[in-house]
Scaffold this active site. Sequence first.
Site, PDB file in Angstrom:
ATOM      1  N   LYS A   1       0.847  -1.201   0.000  1.00  0.00           N
ATOM      2  CA  LYS A   1       0.000   0.000   0.000  1.00  0.00           C
ATOM      3  C   LYS A   1       0.882   1.250   0.000  1.00  0.00           C
ATOM      4  O   LYS A   1       1.615   1.501   0.956  1.00  0.00           O
ATOM      5  CB  LYS A   1      -0.886   0.042   1.241  1.00  0.00           C
ATOM      6  CG  LYS A   1      -1.783   1.276   1.235  1.00  0.00           C
ATOM      7  CD  LYS A   1      -2.402   1.558   2.586  1.00  0.00           C
ATOM      8  CE  LYS A   1      -2.015   2.892   3.169  1.00  0.00           C
ATOM      9  NZ  LYS A   1      -2.122   4.054   2.307  1.00  0.00           N
TER      10      LYS A   1
ATOM     11  N   GLU B   1      10.312   0.853  10.302  1.00  0.00           N
ATOM     12  CA  GLU B   1      11.301   1.905  10.065  1.00  0.00           C
ATOM     13  C   GLU B   1      10.555   3.218  10.284  1.00  0.00           C
ATOM     14  O   GLU B   1       9.728   3.611   9.464  1.00  0.00           O
ATOM     15  CB  GLU B   1      11.850   1.763   8.639  1.00  0.00           C
ATOM     16  CG  GLU B   1      13.205   2.398   8.462  1.00  0.00           C
ATOM     17  CD  GLU B   1      13.068   3.835   8.037  1.00  0.00           C
ATOM     18  OE1 GLU B   1      13.018   4.695   8.945  1.00  0.00           O
ATOM     19  OE2 GLU B   1      13.007   4.099   6.838  1.00  0.00           O
TER      20      GLU B   1
ATOM     21  N   CYS C   1      13.453  10.564   7.153  1.00  0.00           N
ATOM     22  CA  CYS C   1      13.457  10.029   8.522  1.00  0.00           C
ATOM     23  C   CYS C   1      14.832  10.155   9.170  1.00  0.00           C
ATOM     24  O   CYS C   1      14.941  10.332  10.376  1.00  0.00           O
ATOM     25  CB  CYS C   1      12.987   8.584   8.520  1.00  0.00           C
ATOM     26  SG  CYS C   1      13.802   7.589   7.265  1.00  0.00           S
TER      27      CYS C   1
ATOM     28  N   GLU D   1      10.116  15.125  15.678  1.00  0.00           N
ATOM     29  CA  GLU D   1      10.459  15.066  14.255  1.00  0.00           C
ATOM     30  C   GLU D   1       9.640  16.126  13.518  1.00  0.00           C
ATOM     31  O   GLU D   1       8.413  16.076  13.528  1.00  0.00           O
ATOM     32  CB  GLU D   1      10.130  13.664  13.720  1.00  0.00           C
ATOM     33  CG  GLU D   1      10.565  13.467  12.299  1.00  0.00           C
ATOM     34  CD  GLU D   1      10.350  12.040  11.798  1.00  0.00           C
ATOM     35  OE1 GLU D   1       9.250  11.492  12.023  1.00  0.00           O
ATOM     36  OE2 GLU D   1      11.266  11.489  11.187  1.00  0.00           O
TER      37      GLU D   1
END
Length: 518
Positions: A223, A297, A331, A428
Amino acid sequence: MSSEQPPKRPARAVKRAAPSALPAPVAPATPHVASALAASSPWAYAPAPESKELALIRPRYGLFIDGQERAPASGEVVITYNPATEEPLAEVAKGGAEDADRAISAAERAYRKVWSKLAPRERAKYLYRISRILQERSREFAVTETLDSGKPIRESRDVDVPLAAAHFWYYAGWADKLQYAVPGRRPESHGVVGQVIPWNFPLLMLAWKIAPALAAGNTVVLKPASTTPLTALLFADVCRQADLPAGVVNIITGPGEMGMAIATDPRVAKVAFTGSTSVGIKIAQGIAGHGKALTLELGGKAANIVFEDAALDQAVEGVINGIFFNQGEVCCAGSRLLVQESIAEDFIARLKDRMSTLRVGDPMDKNTDVGAINSRAQMETIGELVASGVAEGANLWQPECVLPDRGWFYKPTLFTNVAQSHRIAREEIFGPVLSTITFRTVDEAIEKANNTAYGLSAGIWTEKGSRILQVAAQLKAGVVWANTFNRFDPTSPFGGYKESGYGREGGLQGLHAYLRSS
Ligand code: NDP
């Protein structure tokens, strides 16, 4: 932002009775190009736009199930937008649990009847073929990726697409050598694997996931993210072109809940997810106790540590690359600059100077350094976190820079006087925002670098090899770069500690994730 702009993505769902009656999407207009450099500057570049016609984007896409394009059970579509112009690119099927079920059935059948029975070297041939087709169609993929994601064409052309092809090539080499991957044990595939990928590296994350999965003998249901489905759907076409047996790869578009339906289906033996820590936790909770293999991850808040003996101009380039590559929507971005106090003033001055030369604007221009933010929702997240930085007392600096009047663009941003407790030092941001913290000693640098809930990556800048080894050994990060940053290679494992997730992608370790061994 004016009220006439399109809604937050994921976009509105539209009930469609007769797909053939759908109007063609509006062709994207070329956005106004802007740069931190004044047009009159001797450093100004002439516009160098890549041709968007290379993308061949269709008006509408269905789901890729069992080797065929199918309509979603809901009959609904969502629109994917060009973040640089805010204009629609295409309509994409809105899949759901019923479609996930069909895709998993197709993958299970293909695993049982075809893929698991195929000689490993025959599987390898398909992977080599896919790699070669990706290379042959690289411009089409690069342009499609840039139009759909907002990343600069230079990056999709020189990083995303070549690395995606390289991953298929690398894992093709492993397909008939699996016994050497787990010496003394018998390697076995899991069966059907479910994969959910994010919007920051849509094609590359697909390659990181599908290439090792197929090499190890699994079949796949993948997906893509709702805001960046197009290169995954183009990849479906590559699978057809490569004559990959039907059902070995299934690509279904739909909302997050459909990702959860894939992950929790009992027929899915292994799940791989890249995205936010919050969704990663939900997936881990959703499948807990069912004996599924899982790799996550997730996010990061990497420290890029600059010691006083570093080659400063080289370090400036590394810091720029670390945080402004892909607009900071990475990331492993070096979003915390840890700079030794003795050189901090000089280093920040050099950094500001370099930031002033960054070209922000049309991602399709080959000279653009910082492209568009992927979605309005992500723009808002960045804006909210930057506002918190100012409110909490950090000093904000941005270069003189006129942004395009349409599209989701954000100025390269530097914070100094940042405390470790500030949100911009802990959370983040996933945008072009760098938070600077100073340190005096090596121990202090290590302590501050590790003072985060994440542990994905880090950078060290110093002339001393011994210091690199000393510091790298103490950093709690899955990847540590020394005198460079954001270097990727298919042979090299990538993954995190703590809230950055677990498991590795890439290299031999990335193959292990797709194998059971007895
Ligand atoms: P998400 O984690 O929501 O999206 C990543 C993928 O997960 C997408 O395909 C998404 O689908 C899917 N997804 C969403 N909800 C679920 C669910 N409940 N179950 C299964 N799959 C799900 O990231 P966002 O797009 O919301 O970004 C938010 C923040 O996450 C960013 O600001 C950034 O900090 C971080 N992020 C980190 C990434 C990384 O590489 N580590 C990548 C992307 C984001 P859909 O697109 O349809 O919602």
